[in-house]
Design a protein around this motif. Structure first.
Motif, PDB file in Angstrom:
ATOM      1  N   TYR A   1       6.361 -21.924 -60.984  1.00 60.28           N
ATOM      2  CA  TYR A   1       6.713 -22.739 -62.150  1.00 60.28           C
ATOM      3  C   TYR A   1       5.739 -22.555 -63.313  1.00 60.28           C
ATOM      4  O   TYR A   1       5.992 -23.039 -64.414  1.00 60.28           O
ATOM      5  CB  TYR A   1       6.814 -24.222 -61.759  1.00 60.28           C
TER       6      TYR A   1
ATOM      7  N   CYS B   1      12.442 -16.354 -57.598  1.00 59.63           N
ATOM      8  CA  CYS B   1      11.762 -17.426 -58.331  1.00 59.63           C
ATOM      9  C   CYS B   1      11.530 -17.049 -59.795  1.00 59.63           C
ATOM     10  O   CYS B   1      10.432 -17.249 -60.339  1.00 59.63           O
ATOM     11  CB  CYS B   1      10.436 -17.763 -57.673  1.00 59.63           C
TER      12      CYS B   1
ATOM     13  N   CYS C   1       7.857 -24.803 -50.982  1.00 57.55           N
ATOM     14  CA  CYS C   1       8.234 -24.465 -52.354  1.00 57.55           C
ATOM     15  C   CYS C   1       7.890 -25.632 -53.267  1.00 57.55           C
ATOM     16  O   CYS C   1       8.432 -26.723 -53.117  1.00 57.55           O
ATOM     17  CB  CYS C   1       9.727 -24.156 -52.412  1.00 57.55           C
ATOM     18  N   ASP C   2       6.985 -25.412 -54.194  1.00 56.46           N
ATOM     19  CA  ASP C   2       6.446 -26.487 -55.015  1.00 56.46           C
ATOM     20  C   ASP C   2       7.112 -26.513 -56.386  1.00 56.46           C
ATOM     21  O   ASP C   2       7.845 -25.612 -56.773  1.00 56.46           O
ATOM     22  CB  ASP C   2       4.932 -26.317 -55.169  1.00 56.46           C
ATOM     23  N   ALA C   3       6.842 -27.555 -57.153  1.00 56.99           N
ATOM     24  CA  ALA C   3       7.338 -27.670 -58.527  1.00 56.99           C
ATOM     25  C   ALA C   3       6.254 -28.334 -59.372  1.00 56.99           C
ATOM     26  O   ALA C   3       5.171 -28.659 -58.887  1.00 56.99           O
ATOM     27  CB  ALA C   3       8.632 -28.468 -58.573  1.00 56.99           C
ATOM     28  N   ALA C   4       6.545 -28.533 -60.656  1.00 59.01           N
ATOM     29  CA  ALA C   4       5.499 -28.879 -61.614  1.00 59.01           C
ATOM     30  C   ALA C   4       5.233 -30.370 -61.758  1.00 59.01           C
ATOM     31  O   ALA C   4       4.304 -30.764 -62.456  1.00 59.01           O
ATOM     32  CB  ALA C   4       5.867 -28.316 -62.987  1.00 59.01           C
ATOM     33  N   GLU C   5       6.016 -31.244 -61.123  1.00 58.67           N
ATOM     34  CA  GLU C   5       5.864 -32.666 -61.347  1.00 58.67           C
ATOM     35  C   GLU C   5       4.458 -33.146 -60.975  1.00 58.67           C
ATOM     36  O   GLU C   5       3.905 -32.745 -59.948  1.00 58.67           O
ATOM     37  CB  GLU C   5       6.895 -33.453 -60.519  1.00 58.67           C
TER      38      GLU C   5
ATOM     39  N   ARG D   1       3.323 -34.285 -57.442  1.00 58.40           N
ATOM     40  CA  ARG D   1       3.049 -33.338 -56.365  1.00 58.40           C
ATOM     41  C   ARG D   1       1.550 -33.052 -56.211  1.00 58.40           C
ATOM     42  O   ARG D   1       1.152 -32.256 -55.373  1.00 58.40           O
ATOM     43  CB  ARG D   1       3.851 -32.049 -56.588  1.00 58.40           C
TER      44      ARG D   1
ATOM     45  N   SER E   1       6.376 -29.399 -48.886  1.00 54.24           N
ATOM     46  CA  SER E   1       6.874 -29.446 -50.255  1.00 54.24           C
ATOM     47  C   SER E   1       8.199 -28.698 -50.281  1.00 54.24           C
ATOM     48  O   SER E   1       8.253 -27.512 -50.010  1.00 54.24           O
ATOM     49  CB  SER E   1       5.864 -28.774 -51.195  1.00 54.24           C
TER      50      SER E   1
ATOM     51  N   PHE F   1      11.836 -27.833 -52.421  1.00 53.63           N
ATOM     52  CA  PHE F   1      12.350 -27.853 -53.784  1.00 53.63           C
ATOM     53  C   PHE F   1      13.688 -27.146 -53.942  1.00 53.63           C
ATOM     54  O   PHE F   1      14.479 -27.518 -54.781  1.00 53.63           O
ATOM     55  CB  PHE F   1      11.315 -27.216 -54.730  1.00 53.63           C
ATOM     56  N   GLU F   2      13.961 -26.127 -53.163  1.00 49.80           N
ATOM     57  CA  GLU F   2      15.200 -25.373 -53.354  1.00 49.80           C
ATOM     58  C   GLU F   2      15.739 -24.860 -52.030  1.00 49.80           C
ATOM     59  O   GLU F   2      15.341 -25.335 -50.976  1.00 49.80           O
ATOM     60  CB  GLU F   2      14.995 -24.254 -54.383  1.00 49.80           C
TER      61      GLU F   2
END
Length: 244
Positions: free
Chosen positions: A25, A44, A135-139, A142, A220, A222-223
């Motif tokens: 991300y 990704c 799989c992580d994200a930007a929030e 987290r 984590s 995410f998708e």
């Protein structure tokens, strides 16, 4: 490049060194600041802005309309355009301060150290193992993973995989009392299989089941790949899973 360093064949090529960037991300910032050509090989990918679309190339199953796709089959692809573009670009004007991490702890490598892990458990030097990753994200929420790992005592070990690792890769976890590293990087989120193999074999060695191990899973997700991993864990009857 980071997971690639876990494969011995990469070492034959002395110009393939190091790793640049972090989680997926962050790519729009990381790629914009990278003064070279980029070859994208995974799903990704984010639509590239004009700042680097003309030096971004894709191959395999991934592709975007704004960038050139390298076709062909594995072992029979022509990357000369990528190489020539890289030679045209300026590259870094300074050498950044290096940071070293140890990778390559797939199930074969980790099980090769199984005797030392078991001994650490039996001697009380290893009280608990945490699998932290996915799989992580930007929030901002987290950052939970950063805080979890930062708060772990010295007699614990962290197995990690996927982009979730970048939440705590800047932490120095050191080693257990017997010299084993406390952080074992098992690779990409696709390498969740390796973590399952390690957990299953460790349970066999201790004459118990996976749910009775001193093991916690902080996943984590995410998708699609992460959902598939979760469903696999549930199908295997694995419990004590925390999701963010």
């Amino acid at each position: 490049m980071l997971p690639g360093h876990g494969y011995p064949e990469l070492h034959k090529y002395k110009h393939l060194v190091g790793n640049y960037g972090g989680a997926w991300y962050r790519q729009k910032r990381d790629f914009a600041e990278f003064p070279g050509a980029i070859l994208m090989t995974t799903n990704c990918i984010m639509d590239p802005p004009a700042s680097y679309a003309d030096r971004l190339y894709t191959t395999g199953e991934v592709g975007v309309a704004a960038s050139k796709h390298i076709g062909g089959t594995p072992g029979h692809k022509d990357y000369s355009e990528v190489i020539n573009r890289a030679l045209q670009l300026p590259g870094f004007s300074h050498e950044p301060e290096p940071k070293y991490v140890t990778v390559g702890f797939g199930h074969n490598a980790t099980l090769g150290a199984a005797a030392a892990v078991l001994d650490a458990v039996q001697q009380g030097q290893l009280k608990h193992i945490f699998l932290v990753g996915g799989c992580d994200a930007a929030e901002p929420s987290r950052k939970y993973y950063t805080e979890v790992v930062a708060g772990l005592p010295d007699d614990t070990m962290v197995l990690t995989l996927g982009c979730g690792k970048y939440r705590f890769y800047d932490q120095e976890l050191g080693t257990l009392a017997n010299g084993l590293p406390r952080l074992l990087d098992m690779g990409q989120c696709n390498d969740a299989y390796s973590a399952l193999v390690v957990a299953t074999e460790l349970a066999k060695a201790l004459n118990t089941d996976v749910n009775s191990l001193p093991l916690s899973l902080d996943i984590s997700w995410f998708e699609q790949k992460a959902v598939a991993v979760l469903l696999t864990l549930l199908n295997l009857g694995v419990k004590n899973i925390r999701l963010v």
